[in-house]
Write a protein that holds these residues in place. Structure first.
Motif, PDB file in Angstrom:
ATOM      1  N   UNK A 125      47.110  43.774  44.746  1.00 12.63           N
ATOM      2  CA  UNK A 125      45.870  43.000  44.712  1.00 12.63           C
ATOM      3  C   UNK A 125      45.431  42.617  46.118  1.00 12.63           C
ATOM      4  N   UNK A 126      46.387  42.258  46.963  1.00 12.12           N
ATOM      5  CA  UNK A 126      46.043  41.890  48.340  1.00 12.12           C
ATOM      6  C   UNK A 126      45.361  43.037  49.063  1.00 12.12           C
ATOM      7  N   UNK A 127      45.751  44.259  48.754  1.00  9.86           N
ATOM      8  CA  UNK A 127      45.179  45.426  49.431  1.00  9.86           C
ATOM      9  C   UNK A 127      43.862  45.875  48.820  1.00  9.86           C
ATOM     10  N   UNK A 128      43.653  45.647  47.528  1.00  8.07           N
ATOM     11  CA  UNK A 128      42.527  46.293  46.854  1.00  8.07           C
ATOM     12  C   UNK A 128      41.523  45.370  46.173  1.00  8.07           C
ATOM     13  N   UNK A 129      41.889  44.149  45.871  1.00  8.90           N
ATOM     14  CA  UNK A 129      40.968  43.283  45.141  1.00  8.90           C
ATOM     15  C   UNK A 129      39.809  42.867  46.047  1.00  8.90           C
ATOM     16  N   UNK A 130      38.559  43.020  45.585  1.00  9.70           N
ATOM     17  CA  UNK A 130      37.413  42.595  46.401  1.00  9.70           C
ATOM     18  C   UNK A 130      37.507  41.121  46.778  1.00  9.70           C
ATOM     19  N   UNK A 131      36.876  40.771  47.886  1.00 12.20           N
ATOM     20  CA  UNK A 131      37.033  39.435  48.459  1.00 12.20           C
ATOM     21  C   UNK A 131      36.678  38.323  47.489  1.00 12.20           C
ATOM     22  N   UNK A 132      35.573  38.453  46.764  1.00 12.43           N
ATOM     23  CA  UNK A 132      35.179  37.367  45.864  1.00 12.43           C
ATOM     24  C   UNK A 132      36.180  37.200  44.724  1.00 12.43           C
ATOM     25  N   UNK A 133      36.697  38.308  44.217  1.00  9.65           N
ATOM     26  CA  UNK A 133      37.691  38.236  43.145  1.00  9.65           C
ATOM     27  C   UNK A 133      39.020  37.684  43.662  1.00  9.65           C
ATOM     28  N   UNK A 134      39.366  38.059  44.877  1.00 12.64           N
ATOM     29  CA  UNK A 134      40.609  37.547  45.458  1.00 12.64           C
ATOM     30  C   UNK A 134      40.519  36.031  45.620  1.00 12.64           C
ATOM     31  N   UNK A 135      39.380  35.539  46.107  1.00 12.31           N
ATOM     32  CA  UNK A 135      39.215  34.085  46.266  1.00 12.31           C
ATOM     33  C   UNK A 135      39.345  33.367  44.921  1.00 12.31           C
ATOM     34  N   UNK A 136      38.679  33.907  43.893  1.00 14.16           N
ATOM     35  CA  UNK A 136      38.752  33.288  42.573  1.00 14.16           C
ATOM     36  C   UNK A 136      40.184  33.298  42.038  1.00 14.16           C
ATOM     37  N   UNK A 137      40.920  34.371  42.335  1.00 22.00           N
ATOM     38  CA  UNK A 137      42.309  34.455  41.891  1.00 22.00           C
ATOM     39  C   UNK A 137      43.172  33.401  42.582  1.00 22.00           C
ATOM     40  N   UNK A 138      42.938  33.192  43.866  1.00 20.99           N
ATOM     41  CA  UNK A 138      43.686  32.168  44.590  1.00 20.99           C
ATOM     42  C   UNK A 138      43.369  30.790  44.008  1.00 20.99           C
ATOM     43  N   UNK A 139      42.110  30.552  43.733  1.00 24.05           N
ATOM     44  CA  UNK A 139      41.715  29.272  43.138  1.00 24.05           C
ATOM     45  C   UNK A 139      42.380  29.085  41.773  1.00 24.05           C
ATOM     46  N   UNK A 140      42.480  30.167  41.009  1.00 23.53           N
ATOM     47  CA  UNK A 140      43.145  30.074  39.713  1.00 23.53           C
ATOM     48  C   UNK A 140      44.619  29.729  39.889  1.00 23.53           C
ATOM     49  N   UNK A 141      45.246  30.274  40.917  1.00 25.76           N
ATOM     50  CA  UNK A 141      46.644  29.941  41.203  1.00 25.76           C
ATOM     51  C   UNK A 141      46.788  28.449  41.479  1.00 25.76           C
ATOM     52  N   UNK A 142      45.897  27.903  42.273  1.00 23.61           N
ATOM     53  CA  UNK A 142      45.948  26.470  42.586  1.00 23.61           C
ATOM     54  C   UNK A 142      45.765  25.656  41.305  1.00 23.61           C
ATOM     55  N   UNK A 143      44.824  26.082  40.474  1.00 22.75           N
ATOM     56  CA  UNK A 143      44.559  25.381  39.216  1.00 22.75           C
ATOM     57  C   UNK A 143      45.802  25.383  38.323  1.00 22.75           C
ATOM     58  N   UNK A 144      46.518  26.509  38.314  1.00 30.97           N
ATOM     59  CA  UNK A 144      47.712  26.635  37.470  1.00 30.97           C
ATOM     60  C   UNK A 144      48.991  26.209  38.193  1.00 30.97           C
ATOM     61  N   UNK A 145      48.834  25.654  39.385  1.00 37.36           N
ATOM     62  CA  UNK A 145      49.959  25.140  40.175  1.00 37.36           C
ATOM     63  C   UNK A 145      50.980  26.227  40.525  1.00 37.36           C
ATOM     64  N   UNK A 146      50.475  27.429  40.776  1.00 38.08           N
ATOM     65  CA  UNK A 146      51.304  28.509  41.313  1.00 38.08           C
ATOM     66  C   UNK A 146      51.323  28.337  42.826  1.00 38.08           C
ATOM     67  N   UNK A 147      52.488  28.180  43.433  1.00 39.40           N
ATOM     68  CA  UNK A 147      52.522  27.966  44.886  1.00 39.40           C
ATOM     69  C   UNK A 147      51.820  29.091  45.645  1.00 39.40           C
ATOM     70  N   UNK A 148      51.009  28.721  46.625  1.00 39.25           N
ATOM     71  CA  UNK A 148      50.257  29.724  47.385  1.00 39.25           C
ATOM     72  C   UNK A 148      51.171  30.639  48.193  1.00 39.25           C
ATOM     73  N   UNK A 149      52.379  30.197  48.469  1.00 37.18           N
ATOM     74  CA  UNK A 149      53.330  31.058  49.179  1.00 37.18           C
ATOM     75  C   UNK A 149      53.662  32.305  48.380  1.00 37.18           C
ATOM     76  N   UNK A 150      53.412  32.286  47.082  1.00 39.95           N
ATOM     77  CA  UNK A 150      53.705  33.438  46.228  1.00 39.95           C
ATOM     78  C   UNK A 150      52.532  34.407  46.122  1.00 39.95           C
ATOM     79  N   UNK A 151      51.418  34.101  46.764  1.00 44.20           N
ATOM     80  CA  UNK A 151      50.234  34.970  46.729  1.00 44.20           C
ATOM     81  C   UNK A 151      50.293  35.923  47.914  1.00 44.20           C
ATOM     82  N   UNK A 152      50.378  37.200  47.634  1.00 40.21           N
ATOM     83  CA  UNK A 152      50.495  38.193  48.709  1.00 40.21           C
ATOM     84  C   UNK A 152      49.191  38.289  49.507  1.00 40.21           C
ATOM     85  N   UNK A 153      49.334  38.466  50.816  1.00 41.43           N
ATOM     86  CA  UNK A 153      48.192  38.736  51.682  1.00 41.43           C
ATOM     87  C   UNK A 153      47.351  37.547  52.056  1.00 41.43           C
ATOM     88  N   UNK A 154      47.761  36.356  51.673  1.00 43.41           N
ATOM     89  CA  UNK A 154      46.904  35.190  51.899  1.00 43.41           C
ATOM     90  C   UNK A 154      46.671  34.932  53.387  1.00 43.41           C
TER      91      UNK A 154
END
Length: 197
Positions: A125-154
């Motif tokens: 996902x870090x390599x291929x997900x478009x920027x707007x979708x990647x941002x929304x995915x990161x926001x979803x991680x924060x909402x679900x309390x997934x640590x951002x350290x686990x998000x590749x490519x941040x």
């Protein structure tokens, strides 16, 4: 073959399964779900489990290319249980460098299974997900309390727009007297001037 902590019986089973898939790609339909039962699910140092690594071996053994491989992998994901789906998502960087499996990533991100969301936001996902979708995915991680350290490519993909989105989220949480995940602060402050919150 990847060195996995397997018993002799499990190693023999996996070797035979890889050979069967190489000779007959349709065999993966029965073998893929059976991996955990034969190989176990112990954690590995790279963050995967034994069954995820063994399933990756089966996927990379498939003698298919192009759309035929996309269809076969997609079917395993579609009909698999969450453990099988996680294995597919984590194996995507080994299968493709053109973004042909983004639909599988998007499907996982639409759900609420945090283990699938986390698996979907790996290097693929870090390599291929478009920027707007990647941002929304990161926001979803924060909402679900997934640590951002686990998000590749941040570190490479974070930008001012993502920081703004996170700052808005943090402001909403604060206004509702709800806690703000502390790992959002450094990312926000890296792009927004002091006082933006």
């Amino acid at each position: 073959m990847l060195s996995l902590p397997l018993t002799p019986d499990a190693r023999a089973w996996l070797d035979a399964a890889v050979a069967r898939v190489t000779a007959d790609p349709t065999a993966v339909r029965a073998l893929f779900p059976a991996v955990r039962r034969h190989c176990g699910r112990e954690p590995l140092p790279d963050g995967r489990t034994v069954d995820e690594a063994a399933r990756a071996l089966l996927l990379t053994a498939l003698p298919l290319r192009g759309e035929a491989l996309v269809e076969a992998v997609g079917a395993l994901h579609r009909f698999g249980d969450p453990a099988e789906q996680r294995a597919v998502l984590k194996a995507l960087p080994l299968l493709d460098d053109e973004g042909r499996y983004l639909d599988l990533v998007r499907q996982a991100l639409r759900g609420n299974d945090t283990t699938l969301i986390e698996a979907a936001l790996g290097p693929y996902a870090a390599a291929h997900l478009p920027a707007d979708e990647y941002r929304q995915a990161v926001l979803k991680c924060v909402f679900h309390e997934i640590p951002l350290a686990r998000v590749a490519g941040l570190d490479d993909r974070a930008d001012a727009e993502l920081a703004r989105m996170l700052a808005d989220f943090a402001a909403e949480r604060s206004a509702a007297d709800r806690p703000v995940p502390p790992d959002t602060g450094p990312l926000i402050s890296a792009f927004l001037p002091h006082g933006a919150l």
